[in-house]
Design a protein around this motif. Structure first.
Motif, PDB file in Angstrom:
ATOM      1  N   PRO A   1      52.642 -17.602  14.166  1.00 19.34           N
ATOM      2  CA  PRO A   1      53.903 -16.924  14.118  1.00 19.34           C
ATOM      3  C   PRO A   1      54.607 -17.103  12.798  1.00 19.34           C
ATOM      4  O   PRO A   1      55.157 -16.265  12.538  1.00 19.34           O
ATOM      5  N   VAL A   2      54.603 -18.211  12.326  1.00 21.25           N
ATOM      6  CA  VAL A   2      55.348 -18.414  11.174  1.00 21.25           C
ATOM      7  C   VAL A   2      54.526 -18.042   9.829  1.00 21.25           C
ATOM      8  O   VAL A   2      55.235 -17.280   8.964  1.00 21.25           O
ATOM      9  N   LEU A   3      53.086 -18.031   9.735  1.00 18.38           N
ATOM     10  CA  LEU A   3      52.457 -17.641   8.771  1.00 18.38           C
ATOM     11  C   LEU A   3      52.468 -16.241   8.440  1.00 18.38           C
ATOM     12  O   LEU A   3      52.197 -15.773   7.521  1.00 18.38           O
ATOM     13  N   VAL A   4      52.481 -15.599   9.675  1.00 18.76           N
ATOM     14  CA  VAL A   4      52.526 -14.131   9.669  1.00 18.76           C
ATOM     15  C   VAL A   4      53.785 -13.544   9.032  1.00 18.76           C
ATOM     16  O   VAL A   4      53.675 -12.394   8.071  1.00 18.76           O
ATOM     17  N   ILE A   5      54.781 -14.066   9.253  1.00 16.23           N
ATOM     18  CA  ILE A   5      56.094 -13.854   8.587  1.00 16.23           C
ATOM     19  C   ILE A   5      55.859 -14.049   7.061  1.00 16.23           C
ATOM     20  O   ILE A   5      56.463 -13.443   6.232  1.00 16.23           O
ATOM     21  N   VAL A   6      55.369 -15.220   6.752  1.00 11.55           N
ATOM     22  CA  VAL A   6      55.332 -15.797   5.305  1.00 11.55           C
ATOM     23  C   VAL A   6      54.304 -14.719   4.561  1.00 11.55           C
ATOM     24  O   VAL A   6      54.734 -14.367   3.421  1.00 11.55           O
ATOM     25  N   ALA A   7      53.225 -14.212   5.159  1.00  9.52           N
ATOM     26  CA  ALA A   7      52.165 -13.483   4.719  1.00  9.52           C
ATOM     27  C   ALA A   7      52.824 -11.860   4.272  1.00  9.52           C
ATOM     28  O   ALA A   7      52.769 -11.342   3.284  1.00  9.52           O
ATOM     29  N   ASP A   8      53.852 -11.564   5.177  1.00  6.88           N
ATOM     30  CA  ASP A   8      54.685 -10.185   5.138  1.00  6.88           C
ATOM     31  C   ASP A   8      55.595 -10.228   4.271  1.00  6.88           C
ATOM     32  O   ASP A   8      55.652  -9.515   3.302  1.00  6.88           O
ATOM     33  N   MET A   9      56.227 -11.512   3.838  1.00 10.57           N
ATOM     34  CA  MET A   9      57.033 -11.625   2.764  1.00 10.57           C
ATOM     35  C   MET A   9      56.514 -11.422   1.338  1.00 10.57           C
ATOM     36  O   MET A   9      56.925 -10.882   0.483  1.00 10.57           O
ATOM     37  N   ILE A  10      55.282 -12.342   1.358  1.00 10.54           N
ATOM     38  CA  ILE A  10      54.861 -12.316   0.002  1.00 10.54           C
ATOM     39  C   ILE A  10      54.004 -11.064  -0.312  1.00 10.54           C
ATOM     40  O   ILE A  10      54.282 -10.628  -1.536  1.00 10.54           O
ATOM     41  N   THR A  11      53.631 -10.000   0.579  1.00 11.68           N
ATOM     42  CA  THR A  11      53.267  -8.932   0.208  1.00 11.68           C
ATOM     43  C   THR A  11      54.143  -8.022  -0.099  1.00 11.68           C
ATOM     44  O   THR A  11      54.068  -7.402  -1.021  1.00 11.68           O
ATOM     45  N   ASP A  12      55.506  -8.215   0.444  1.00 14.52           N
ATOM     46  CA  ASP A  12      56.504  -7.231  -0.027  1.00 14.52           C
ATOM     47  C   ASP A  12      56.992  -7.816  -1.348  1.00 14.52           C
ATOM     48  O   ASP A  12      57.447  -6.676  -2.111  1.00 14.52           O
ATOM     49  N   ILE A  13      57.111  -8.967  -1.717  1.00 11.06           N
ATOM     50  CA  ILE A  13      57.611  -9.559  -3.114  1.00 11.06           C
ATOM     51  C   ILE A  13      56.894  -9.237  -3.908  1.00 11.06           C
ATOM     52  O   ILE A  13      57.113  -8.524  -5.254  1.00 11.06           O
ATOM     53  N   TYR A  14      55.232  -9.530  -3.958  1.00 14.65           N
ATOM     54  CA  TYR A  14      54.565  -9.364  -5.045  1.00 14.65           C
ATOM     55  C   TYR A  14      53.739  -8.255  -4.886  1.00 14.65           C
ATOM     56  O   TYR A  14      52.489  -8.112  -5.693  1.00 14.65           O
ATOM     57  N   GLN A  15      53.917  -7.193  -4.185  1.00 13.85           N
ATOM     58  CA  GLN A  15      53.032  -5.952  -4.085  1.00 13.85           C
ATOM     59  C   GLN A  15      53.271  -5.049  -5.445  1.00 13.85           C
ATOM     60  O   GLN A  15      52.371  -4.520  -5.811  1.00 13.85           O
ATOM     61  N   PRO A  16      54.329  -5.070  -6.128  1.00 17.63           N
ATOM     62  CA  PRO A  16      54.435  -4.383  -7.322  1.00 17.63           C
ATOM     63  C   PRO A  16      53.514  -5.001  -8.684  1.00 17.63           C
ATOM     64  O   PRO A  16      53.098  -4.227  -9.628  1.00 17.63           O
ATOM     65  N   VAL A  17      53.250  -6.319  -8.570  1.00 17.80           N
ATOM     66  CA  VAL A  17      52.247  -6.863  -9.520  1.00 17.80           C
ATOM     67  C   VAL A  17      50.781  -6.721  -9.003  1.00 17.80           C
ATOM     68  O   VAL A  17      50.076  -7.723  -9.854  1.00 17.80           O
ATOM     69  N   VAL A  18      50.368  -6.292  -8.021  1.00 20.71           N
ATOM     70  CA  VAL A  18      49.055  -6.188  -7.569  1.00 20.71           C
ATOM     71  C   VAL A  18      48.137  -5.460  -8.472  1.00 20.71           C
ATOM     72  O   VAL A  18      48.597  -4.489  -9.065  1.00 20.71           O
ATOM     73  N   GLY A  19      47.173  -6.282  -9.046  1.00 20.85           N
ATOM     74  CA  GLY A  19      46.135  -5.444  -9.957  1.00 20.85           C
ATOM     75  C   GLY A  19      46.418  -6.131 -11.467  1.00 20.85           C
ATOM     76  O   GLY A  19      45.500  -5.845 -12.105  1.00 20.85           O
ATOM     77  N   GLN A  20      47.460  -6.899 -11.567  1.00 23.05           N
ATOM     78  CA  GLN A  20      47.666  -7.489 -12.708  1.00 23.05           C
ATOM     79  C   GLN A  20      46.963  -8.837 -12.902  1.00 23.05           C
ATOM     80  O   GLN A  20      46.626  -9.331 -14.061  1.00 23.05           O
ATOM     81  N   SER A  21      46.699  -9.586 -11.974  1.00 19.87           N
ATOM     82  CA  SER A  21      45.993 -10.801 -11.864  1.00 19.87           C
ATOM     83  C   SER A  21      44.585 -10.828 -10.917  1.00 19.87           C
ATOM     84  O   SER A  21      44.783 -10.582  -9.658  1.00 19.87           O
ATOM     85  N   ALA A  22      43.690 -11.033 -11.398  1.00 19.43           N
ATOM     86  CA  ALA A  22      42.398 -10.943 -10.695  1.00 19.43           C
ATOM     87  C   ALA A  22      42.334 -12.023  -9.487  1.00 19.43           C
ATOM     88  O   ALA A  22      41.896 -11.896  -8.411  1.00 19.43           O
ATOM     89  N   ILE A  23      43.140 -13.452  -9.970  1.00 19.74           N
ATOM     90  CA  ILE A  23      42.971 -14.554  -8.977  1.00 19.74           C
ATOM     91  C   ILE A  23      43.797 -14.153  -7.637  1.00 19.74           C
ATOM     92  O   ILE A  23      43.432 -14.348  -6.631  1.00 19.74           O
ATOM     93  N   VAL A  24      45.008 -13.403  -7.990  1.00 21.95           N
ATOM     94  CA  VAL A  24      45.757 -13.206  -6.896  1.00 21.95           C
ATOM     95  C   VAL A  24      45.414 -11.996  -6.097  1.00 21.95           C
ATOM     96  O   VAL A  24      45.525 -12.065  -4.850  1.00 21.95           O
ATOM     97  N   ASP A  25      44.641 -11.163  -6.713  1.00 20.02           N
ATOM     98  CA  ASP A  25      43.741  -9.960  -6.008  1.00 20.02           C
ATOM     99  C   ASP A  25      42.783 -10.705  -4.907  1.00 20.02           C
ATOM    100  O   ASP A  25      42.684 -10.273  -3.943  1.00 20.02           O
ATOM    101  N   LYS A  26      42.098 -11.531  -5.634  1.00 21.81           N
ATOM    102  CA  LYS A  26      41.296 -12.192  -4.886  1.00 21.81           C
ATOM    103  C   LYS A  26      41.702 -12.726  -3.738  1.00 21.81           C
ATOM    104  O   LYS A  26      41.154 -12.818  -2.341  1.00 21.81           O
TER     105      LYS A  26
END
Length: 296
Positions: A212-237
């Motif tokens: 229940p908690v980590l689903v909320i965390v994953a949702d927030m991380i996706t919303d915050i760092y969605q604009p920078v997806v594709g700029q780092s191979a490590i984060v994309d992995k």
């Protein structure tokens, strides 16, 4: 000259080095100590000024009853003698430093004070008072109390805590979410920190107690760092690993729902068969025989 004390450098052709204006009346006498580091001046204003010969600043001062005519120091600088206009010769002695050291040593408690009562055994009528145990707060607790959300999250993302006590990390995330500061704590992180966050979430999101908690965390991380997806191979992995972990969990849940549906059908069939058998037994009189046997 007058109420001033002037220092001249003879080797430089009589150059004036400094003019001291600390007395209010005529200066009557001067004196140097044995090392030449202190200059003493006496005046009709009843004061003896002590100067440092390096900076020519007043480091100490003595006050006397009447005007001063003469002064002198003993060879070891332990005694100062001052002659005044009322015919009195004032003699002051300086206390040696060794006595002060000895007095400080005497003030220190003896060894028996520290070991007093260690070997005492309490009796039956004695009332023992236990020393209160001081509660030591962890680093993340102190940061939470001082409302430092980002640093508190960094403290629980350290490898020893994440690996051995992941419940602590999730508990801090839940507390930050309750306070409404989880989003700000997750934002503004570099590539290494985002990689660490996604690694922890992807590994623990499938555990039912953390989901229940980590689903909320994953949702927030996706919303915050969605604009920078594709700029780092490590984060994309790490984002792909998180997607795969959630996808597998969804497949498992669908399979479990199918199994539960099959089991509900089987339980419903068994229930109907059991009711039919009871009705047949009642019609054949088996129920009456069982009741008579119980009476015996």
């Amino acid at each position: 000259g007058g109420r001033y004390v002037k220092v001249w450098d003879v080797l430089k052709g009589g150059q004036l080095l400094v003019s001291l204006k600390n007395h209010h009346k005529t200066v009557t006498c001067l004196c140097l100590n044995s090392s030449g580091q202190r200059l003493l001046s006496g005046s009709l204003d009843r004061h003896v000024k002590i100067y440092s010969t390096t900076s020519y600043k007043v480091v100490h001062s003595f006050n006397y009853a009447t005007s001063i005519l003469s002064l002198a120091l003993s060879p070891e600088d332990e005694t100062i003698v001052v002659g005044m206009t009322n015919g009195v010769l004032n003699v002051k002695h300086r206390k040696p430093e060794e006595k002060n050291e000895n007095s400080q040593k005497k003030r220190q408690p003896a060894y028996r004070t520290y070991v007093k009562g260690r070997s005492y055994m309490p009796k039956q009528e004695d009332f023992c008072v236990s020393k209160p145990v001081k509660r030591v707060l962890r680093k993340y607790d102190k940061l939470l109390r001082s409302f430092q959300s980002s640093k508190a999250l960094d403290a629980v993302l350290e490898p020893p805590i994440m690996l051995h006590t992941p419940e602590v990390t999730v508990a801090v995330m839940q507390e930050l979410h309750r306070r409404g500061t989880l989003r700000s704590a997750l934002a503004g992180r570099d590539e290494k920190q985002v990689n660490l966050l996604l690694t922890f979430v992807a590994r623990r999101v499938i555990e039912p107690r953390f989901t229940p908690v980590l689903v909320i965390v994953a949702d927030m991380i996706t919303d915050i760092y969605q604009p920078v997806v594709g700029q780092s191979a490590i984060v994309d992995k790490q984002f792909l690993k998180l997607q795969q972990a959630i996808g597998k969990e969804i497949d498992y849940q669908e399979e479990l729902l199918e199994v539960l549906g099959m089991m509900d059908t089987l339980f419903a069939t068994f229930t109907k068969k059991g009711d039919m058998c009871l009705e047949e037994n009642k019609s054949n009189g088996v129920t009456e025989i069982i009741e008579t046997n119980r009476n015996y």
